[in-house]
Design a protein around this motif. Structure first.
Motif, PDB file in Angstrom:
ATOM      1  N   ASP A  18     -12.812  22.902   8.671  1.00 23.49           N
ATOM      2  CA  ASP A  18     -12.224  21.566   8.740  1.00 23.49           C
ATOM      3  C   ASP A  18     -12.386  20.906  10.112  1.00 23.49           C
ATOM      4  O   ASP A  18     -11.856  19.828  10.362  1.00 23.49           O
ATOM      5  CB  ASP A  18     -10.740  21.613   8.361  1.00 23.49           C
ATOM      6  CG  ASP A  18      -9.895  22.427   9.329  1.00 23.49           C
ATOM      7  OD1 ASP A  18     -10.419  22.866  10.373  1.00 23.49           O
ATOM      8  OD2 ASP A  18      -8.707  22.620   9.034  1.00 23.49           O
ATOM      9  N   GLY A  19     -13.122  21.555  11.029  1.00 27.20           N
ATOM     10  CA  GLY A  19     -13.399  20.975  12.333  1.00 27.20           C
ATOM     11  C   GLY A  19     -12.483  21.422  13.458  1.00 27.20           C
ATOM     12  O   GLY A  19     -12.774  21.177  14.630  1.00 27.20           O
ATOM     13  N   ARG A  20     -11.366  22.077  13.130  1.00 30.17           N
ATOM     14  CA  ARG A  20     -10.483  22.581  14.188  1.00 30.17           C
ATOM     15  C   ARG A  20     -11.214  23.622  15.032  1.00 30.17           C
ATOM     16  O   ARG A  20     -12.076  24.326  14.532  1.00 30.17           O
ATOM     17  CB  ARG A  20      -9.232  23.224  13.602  1.00 30.17           C
ATOM     18  CG  ARG A  20      -8.290  22.277  12.948  1.00 30.17           C
ATOM     19  CD  ARG A  20      -7.090  23.015  12.345  1.00 30.17           C
ATOM     20  NE  ARG A  20      -7.547  23.959  11.316  1.00 30.17           N
ATOM     21  CZ  ARG A  20      -7.178  25.244  11.254  1.00 30.17           C
ATOM     22  NH1 ARG A  20      -6.338  25.757  12.112  1.00 30.17           N
ATOM     23  NH2 ARG A  20      -7.627  26.029  10.291  1.00 30.17           N
ATOM     24  N   ARG A  21     -10.840  23.698  16.308  1.00 34.12           N
ATOM     25  CA  ARG A  21     -11.424  24.690  17.211  1.00 34.12           C
ATOM     26  C   ARG A  21     -10.430  25.792  17.518  1.00 34.12           C
ATOM     27  O   ARG A  21      -9.243  25.541  17.671  1.00 34.12           O
ATOM     28  CB  ARG A  21     -11.825  24.039  18.531  1.00 34.12           C
ATOM     29  CG  ARG A  21     -13.115  23.296  18.440  1.00 34.12           C
ATOM     30  CD  ARG A  21     -13.407  22.503  19.688  1.00 34.12           C
ATOM     31  NE  ARG A  21     -13.601  23.319  20.873  1.00 34.12           N
ATOM     32  CZ  ARG A  21     -14.333  22.945  21.909  1.00 34.12           C
ATOM     33  NH1 ARG A  21     -14.940  21.792  21.904  1.00 34.12           N
ATOM     34  NH2 ARG A  21     -14.447  23.728  22.957  1.00 34.12           N
ATOM     35  N   GLY A  22     -10.944  26.996  17.614  1.00 29.15           N
ATOM     36  CA  GLY A  22     -10.158  28.139  18.081  1.00 29.15           C
ATOM     37  C   GLY A  22     -10.810  28.688  19.332  1.00 29.15           C
ATOM     38  O   GLY A  22     -12.014  28.904  19.353  1.00 29.15           O
ATOM     39  N   HIS A  40      -9.599  38.444  22.421  1.00 30.52           N
ATOM     40  CA  HIS A  40      -8.495  37.941  21.602  1.00 30.52           C
ATOM     41  C   HIS A  40      -8.673  36.449  21.388  1.00 30.52           C
ATOM     42  O   HIS A  40      -9.333  35.761  22.174  1.00 30.52           O
ATOM     43  CB  HIS A  40      -7.137  38.257  22.239  1.00 30.52           C
ATOM     44  CG  HIS A  40      -6.962  37.635  23.591  1.00 30.52           C
ATOM     45  ND1 HIS A  40      -6.462  36.374  23.769  1.00 30.52           N
ATOM     46  CD2 HIS A  40      -7.249  38.097  24.827  1.00 30.52           C
ATOM     47  CE1 HIS A  40      -6.433  36.096  25.051  1.00 30.52           C
ATOM     48  NE2 HIS A  40      -6.909  37.120  25.722  1.00 30.52           N
ATOM     49  N   ASP A  41      -8.118  35.982  20.303  1.00 31.20           N
ATOM     50  CA  ASP A  41      -8.128  34.573  19.935  1.00 31.20           C
ATOM     51  C   ASP A  41      -6.882  34.295  19.100  1.00 31.20           C
ATOM     52  O   ASP A  41      -6.045  35.198  18.952  1.00 31.20           O
ATOM     53  CB  ASP A  41      -9.426  34.206  19.216  1.00 31.20           C
ATOM     54  CG  ASP A  41      -9.656  34.938  17.909  1.00 31.20           C
ATOM     55  OD1 ASP A  41      -8.688  35.448  17.308  1.00 31.20           O
ATOM     56  OD2 ASP A  41     -10.808  34.999  17.461  1.00 31.20           O
ATOM     57  N   PRO A  42      -6.701  33.090  18.562  1.00 32.48           N
ATOM     58  CA  PRO A  42      -5.485  32.812  17.782  1.00 32.48           C
ATOM     59  C   PRO A  42      -5.285  33.716  16.561  1.00 32.48           C
ATOM     60  O   PRO A  42      -4.157  33.898  16.107  1.00 32.48           O
ATOM     61  CB  PRO A  42      -5.669  31.358  17.350  1.00 32.48           C
ATOM     62  CG  PRO A  42      -6.519  30.755  18.414  1.00 32.48           C
ATOM     63  CD  PRO A  42      -7.475  31.857  18.794  1.00 32.48           C
TER      64      PRO A  42
END
Length: 84
Positions: A18-22, A40-42
């Motif tokens: 959907d275009g969101r960035r993590g 690590h990430d969200p």
């Protein structure tokens, strides 16, 4: 070239459909065509295992979380590593 893949800390991001960035923080080790590390990430902590080709500027790795894996294929340029 081999020096285009320095070992150490890296910072990056990925995009959801959907275009969101993590954003993600990684510590990667490149040697003799292999790449490994962790980060690590969200979503959570993960490990990285894969390969790279300095002559072609390509890298392939699997980012492994506790619950699932994500495969990446990327290319090295003057800005970093980009891909899918």
């Amino acid at each position: 070239m081999e020096h285009d893949f320095p070992s150490g800390p890296w910072r990056g991001f990925y995009r959801y459909a959907d275009g969101r960035r993590g954003s993600m923080d990684l510590h990667l080790a490149f040697a003799e065509g292999r790449v490994g590390g962790d980060g690590h990430d969200p979503v959570g902590p993960f490990t990285v295992r894969g390969r790279y080709d300095p002559a072609r500027g390509e890298v392939w790795w699997t980012k492994r979380y506790a619950s699932h894996d994500v495969f990446y294929r990327g290319f090295r340029d003057h800005r970093g590593i980009w891909g899918t």
